[in-house]
Design a protein around this motif. Sequence first.
Motif, PDB file in Angstrom:
ATOM      1  N   ALA A  89       0.870  -1.181   0.000  1.00 16.73           N
ATOM      2  CA  ALA A  89       0.000   0.000   0.000  1.00 16.73           C
ATOM      3  C   ALA A  89       0.904   1.228   0.000  1.00 16.73           C
ATOM      4  CB  ALA A  89      -0.892   0.000   1.230  1.00 16.73           C
ATOM      5  N   THR A  90       0.707   2.086  -0.998  1.00 16.24           N
ATOM      6  CA  THR A  90       1.547   3.278  -1.158  1.00 16.24           C
ATOM      7  C   THR A  90       0.687   4.528  -1.034  1.00 16.24           C
ATOM      8  OG1 THR A  90       3.036   2.089  -2.655  1.00 16.24           O
ATOM      9  CG2 THR A  90       3.132   4.490  -2.694  1.00 16.24           C
ATOM     10  N   PHE A  91       1.163   5.483  -0.230  1.00 21.18           N
ATOM     11  CA  PHE A  91       0.428   6.732  -0.046  1.00 21.18           C
ATOM     12  C   PHE A  91       1.373   7.911  -0.263  1.00 21.18           C
ATOM     13  CE2 PHE A  91      -1.380  10.144   2.717  1.00 21.18           C
ATOM     14  CZ  PHE A  91      -2.591  10.290   2.051  1.00 21.18           C
ATOM     15  N   ARG A  92       1.019   8.769  -1.214  1.00 25.42           N
ATOM     16  CA  ARG A  92       1.802   9.983  -1.451  1.00 25.42           C
ATOM     17  C   ARG A  92       1.025  11.133  -0.818  1.00 25.42           C
ATOM     18  NH1 ARG A  92       4.012  10.932  -7.321  1.00 25.42           N
ATOM     19  NH2 ARG A  92       1.791  11.071  -7.863  1.00 25.42           N
ATOM     20  N   PRO A  93       1.450  11.591   0.378  1.00 29.01           N
ATOM     21  CA  PRO A  93       0.681  12.593   1.118  1.00 29.01           C
ATOM     22  C   PRO A  93       0.730  13.967   0.470  1.00 29.01           C
ATOM     23  CG  PRO A  93       2.767  12.182   2.221  1.00 29.01           C
ATOM     24  CD  PRO A  93       2.686  11.198   1.088  1.00 29.01           C
ATOM     25  N   ASN A  94      -0.356  14.689   0.679  1.00 30.44           N
ATOM     26  CA  ASN A  94      -0.431  16.060   0.204  1.00 30.44           C
ATOM     27  C   ASN A  94      -0.192  16.974   1.409  1.00 30.44           C
ATOM     28  OD1 ASN A  94      -0.917  18.436  -1.111  1.00 30.44           O
ATOM     29  ND2 ASN A  94      -3.100  18.076  -1.456  1.00 30.44           N
ATOM     30  N   GLY A  95       1.098  17.298   1.641  1.00 28.43           N
ATOM     31  CA  GLY A  95       1.473  18.184   2.731  1.00 28.43           C
ATOM     32  C   GLY A  95       1.343  17.551   4.100  1.00 28.43           C
ATOM     33  N   LEU A  96       1.299  18.389   5.121  1.00 32.34           N
ATOM     34  CA  LEU A  96       1.250  17.937   6.506  1.00 32.34           C
ATOM     35  C   LEU A  96      -0.042  17.177   6.804  1.00 32.34           C
ATOM     36  CD1 LEU A  96       2.417  17.916   9.369  1.00 32.34           C
ATOM     37  CD2 LEU A  96       1.342  20.153   9.747  1.00 32.34           C
ATOM     38  N   LEU A  97      -1.160  17.647   6.253  1.00 36.40           N
ATOM     39  CA  LEU A  97      -2.434  16.980   6.497  1.00 36.40           C
ATOM     40  C   LEU A  97      -2.389  15.528   6.032  1.00 36.40           C
ATOM     41  CD1 LEU A  97      -5.370  17.144   7.442  1.00 36.40           C
ATOM     42  CD2 LEU A  97      -5.995  17.922   5.142  1.00 36.40           C
ATOM     43  N   GLY A  98      -1.760  15.290   4.895  1.00 35.86           N
ATOM     44  CA  GLY A  98      -1.648  13.934   4.373  1.00 35.86           C
ATOM     45  C   GLY A  98      -0.838  13.036   5.290  1.00 35.86           C
ATOM     46  N   ARG A  99       0.235  13.567   5.838  1.00 37.81           N
ATOM     47  CA  ARG A  99       1.081  12.768   6.741  1.00 37.81           C
ATOM     48  C   ARG A  99       0.341  12.478   8.051  1.00 37.81           C
ATOM     49  NH1 ARG A  99       6.229  11.905   5.426  1.00 37.81           N
ATOM     50  NH2 ARG A  99       6.953  12.895   3.492  1.00 37.81           N
ATOM     51  N   LEU A 100      -0.376  13.482   8.560  1.00 41.39           N
ATOM     52  CA  LEU A 100      -1.156  13.268   9.779  1.00 41.39           C
ATOM     53  C   LEU A 100      -2.220  12.194   9.550  1.00 41.39           C
ATOM     54  CD1 LEU A 100      -1.625  16.952  11.021  1.00 41.39           C
ATOM     55  CD2 LEU A 100      -0.178  15.179  12.045  1.00 41.39           C
ATOM     56  N   TYR A 101      -2.848  12.221   8.365  1.00 44.06           N
ATOM     57  CA  TYR A 101      -3.856  11.216   8.009  1.00 44.06           C
ATOM     58  C   TYR A 101      -3.257   9.817   8.031  1.00 44.06           C
ATOM     59  CZ  TYR A 101      -6.938   8.498   4.920  1.00 44.06           C
ATOM     60  OH  TYR A 101      -7.740   7.531   4.374  1.00 44.06           O
ATOM     61  N   TRP A 102      -2.102   9.646   7.408  1.00 45.95           N
ATOM     62  CA  TRP A 102      -1.452   8.335   7.337  1.00 45.95           C
ATOM     63  C   TRP A 102      -1.106   7.805   8.724  1.00 45.95           C
ATOM     64  CZ3 TRP A 102      -0.424   4.439   3.979  1.00 45.95           C
ATOM     65  CH2 TRP A 102       0.557   3.525   4.340  1.00 45.95           C
ATOM     66  N   TYR A 103      -0.443   8.629   9.537  1.00 45.02           N
ATOM     67  CA  TYR A 103       0.020   8.160  10.839  1.00 45.02           C
ATOM     68  C   TYR A 103      -1.136   7.969  11.821  1.00 45.02           C
ATOM     69  CZ  TYR A 103       4.798   8.776   9.297  1.00 45.02           C
ATOM     70  OH  TYR A 103       5.987   8.653   8.617  1.00 45.02           O
ATOM     71  N   ALA A 104      -2.222   8.744  11.649  1.00 43.89           N
ATOM     72  CA  ALA A 104      -3.378   8.555  12.518  1.00 43.89           C
ATOM     73  C   ALA A 104      -4.037   7.195  12.287  1.00 43.89           C
ATOM     74  CB  ALA A 104      -4.400   9.666  12.285  1.00 43.89           C
ATOM     75  N   LEU A 105      -4.009   6.741  11.037  1.00 47.52           N
ATOM     76  CA  LEU A 105      -4.630   5.461  10.686  1.00 47.52           C
ATOM     77  C   LEU A 105      -3.639   4.298  10.669  1.00 47.52           C
ATOM     78  CD1 LEU A 105      -7.047   6.556   7.796  1.00 47.52           C
ATOM     79  CD2 LEU A 105      -7.635   6.036  10.152  1.00 47.52           C
ATOM     80  N   LEU A 106      -2.386   4.577  10.958  1.00 45.93           N
ATOM     81  CA  LEU A 106      -1.349   3.540  10.862  1.00 45.93           C
ATOM     82  C   LEU A 106      -1.662   2.296  11.696  1.00 45.93           C
ATOM     83  CD1 LEU A 106       1.325   2.913   9.503  1.00 45.93           C
ATOM     84  CD2 LEU A 106       2.514   3.942  11.457  1.00 45.93           C
ATOM     85  N   PRO A 107      -2.081   2.430  12.964  1.00 44.18           N
ATOM     86  CA  PRO A 107      -2.386   1.214  13.756  1.00 44.18           C
ATOM     87  C   PRO A 107      -3.489   0.368  13.120  1.00 44.18           C
ATOM     88  CG  PRO A 107      -2.208   3.124  15.190  1.00 44.18           C
ATOM     89  CD  PRO A 107      -2.227   3.646  13.784  1.00 44.18           C
ATOM     90  N   ILE A 108      -4.549   1.043  12.617  1.00 43.77           N
ATOM     91  CA  ILE A 108      -5.657   0.318  11.983  1.00 43.77           C
ATOM     92  C   ILE A 108      -5.198  -0.307  10.674  1.00 43.77           C
ATOM     93  CG2 ILE A 108      -7.957   0.566  10.956  1.00 43.77           C
ATOM     94  CD1 ILE A 108      -8.494   2.789  12.960  1.00 43.77           C
ATOM     95  N   HIS A 109      -4.420   0.455   9.890  1.00 39.98           N
ATOM     96  CA  HIS A 109      -3.915  -0.069   8.622  1.00 39.98           C
ATOM     97  C   HIS A 109      -3.073  -1.322   8.834  1.00 39.98           C
ATOM     98  CE1 HIS A 109      -4.424   3.872   6.112  1.00 39.98           C
ATOM     99  NE2 HIS A 109      -5.524   3.180   6.216  1.00 39.98           N
ATOM    100  N   LYS A 110      -2.260  -1.323   9.867  1.00 41.10           N
ATOM    101  CA  LYS A 110      -1.405  -2.482  10.120  1.00 41.10           C
ATOM    102  C   LYS A 110      -2.231  -3.726  10.383  1.00 41.10           C
ATOM    103  CE  LYS A 110       2.901  -0.333  11.701  1.00 41.10           C
ATOM    104  NZ  LYS A 110       3.683  -0.956  10.613  1.00 41.10           N
ATOM    105  N   ILE A 111      -3.321  -3.559  11.148  1.00 40.15           N
ATOM    106  CA  ILE A 111      -4.202  -4.702  11.428  1.00 40.15           C
ATOM    107  C   ILE A 111      -4.909  -5.159  10.156  1.00 40.15           C
ATOM    108  CG2 ILE A 111      -6.242  -5.451  12.691  1.00 40.15           C
ATOM    109  CD1 ILE A 111      -5.448  -3.452  14.897  1.00 40.15           C
TER     110      ILE A 111
END
Length: 476
Positions: free
Chosen positions: A443-465
């Motif tokens: 799964a590849t995510f190209r974030p759009n600025g800071l908001l994109g990075r916050l989105y990815w890391y906020a969902l990281l625990p759920i994404h891993k599961i």
Amino acid sequence: MKILLTGATGYIGKRLLPNLLEAGHTVVCLVRDPRRVQEKYSNNDRVILVKADLLDISSLDKIPKDIEIAYYFVHSMGASSESFAKLERNSAENFVNTINRTQAKQIIYLSGIIDQEAMLSKHLSSRLNVENILQKANAKFTILRAAIIIGSGSGSFEIIRDLAEKLPIMITPKWLKTKCQPIAVKNVIEYLLGVMNQPVAFNKIYDIGGPDILTYKEMILGYAKVRGLQRFIITVPVLTPRLSSYWLYFVTSTNFHLAKSLVESMKNEVICKIKGIDEVVDIKLYGYKESIERAFKVIDLNQVQSSWIDSASTGKIQQDFLDKIEVPEYGCLIDKRSLQFKIDIENIKNKIWGIGGDRGWYSWNWAWSLRGIIDKAFGGVGLRRGRRNPTDLIAGDALDWWRVIFSDRKLGRLILYAEMKVPGEAWLELNVDDKNKIFIQRATFRPNGLLGRLYWYALLPIHKIIFNGMAKKIIS
């Protein structure tokens, strides 16, 4: 004959093409991206692919001058209401200017039934304007005006299906009392073929419809009866066109712009008034009930030829979406899983190419559904688009909120691009290394600025599961 087919990758174009080839014609397919044409056609000697865009007049020089008949299936309903009329006008004008430089003797256009005594919606007004533009061409015109088209994968059929299958009780807007004359997609194709090269049909406009005149409410209840469902519909006058658009958008798989266009059109009756088509083309007309039954026979056999959801206008993606096939790495956040497998590789491929739709995503399907609801709430496509075929995926297919941009079962590689609302761009790649018996999921995510990075890391625990569970289910 040599025939020009615009909209060759659209709902009607995909169905007309094999019929034209079966009749022995050579077909020039005007497409913005030849990669979206099925391989069996792109390798056919009687199919000529012309990469061109009707909004780019310079690209239309590639169209052969010796075409004899031209089919015009270009619509922009999925675009914003502020732009689709302009896009349709420009496309039609460029088309006419190009056709005037060819030997074409007939233009055939599939339009919508228009009640010129009523106040037309923006959508129907645009269709009428396109008709007027096409009539100015040097070639003769034949315009077929249809109401809603019923067939496997058609937008009208899928919306009725969504409503009837998912809502036992409906509080609906008053436009459900509007009358309509639906027509089976098979009859539409027969009419399109039947008027071709018929002098009696030159410079004529015909309304085409099935034998039944029904209200939209009767169509939903009629569908439910065929499917053995008990449904109750209560119509109320308080739902405004905008509220009705939101109602249709949230309940069905359509996008908001298309829902708005449909609601605006549904206030007018669409019943055949311009007669005469039966004197030109003599066919058996299928009633509404039989059209529904025929659609499900095709669906049950997994033989759906085309679906409205495969149009690029059903999501946020652009027409050049296949250019995204090269999944980026620089500046991206990646979740990669490589798992050794022992089961037969065909079982793994069956799970990969059967993913999504009714089967789901193998892990935490409730979370995928919740994310789809949130996506819809923010104007995205959600999960309701499903998939065209339960076992087959080809480039260009819509798959829930994804778009298939690469699919090679023999190679064992599937790449999806996300059309959901996210602060960035997302890809999902599923790959089977048969030689080393390794399944690779990335799964590849190209974030759009800071908001994109916050989105990815906020969902990281759920994404891993979710991603870990999905990968394990695919190889088990």
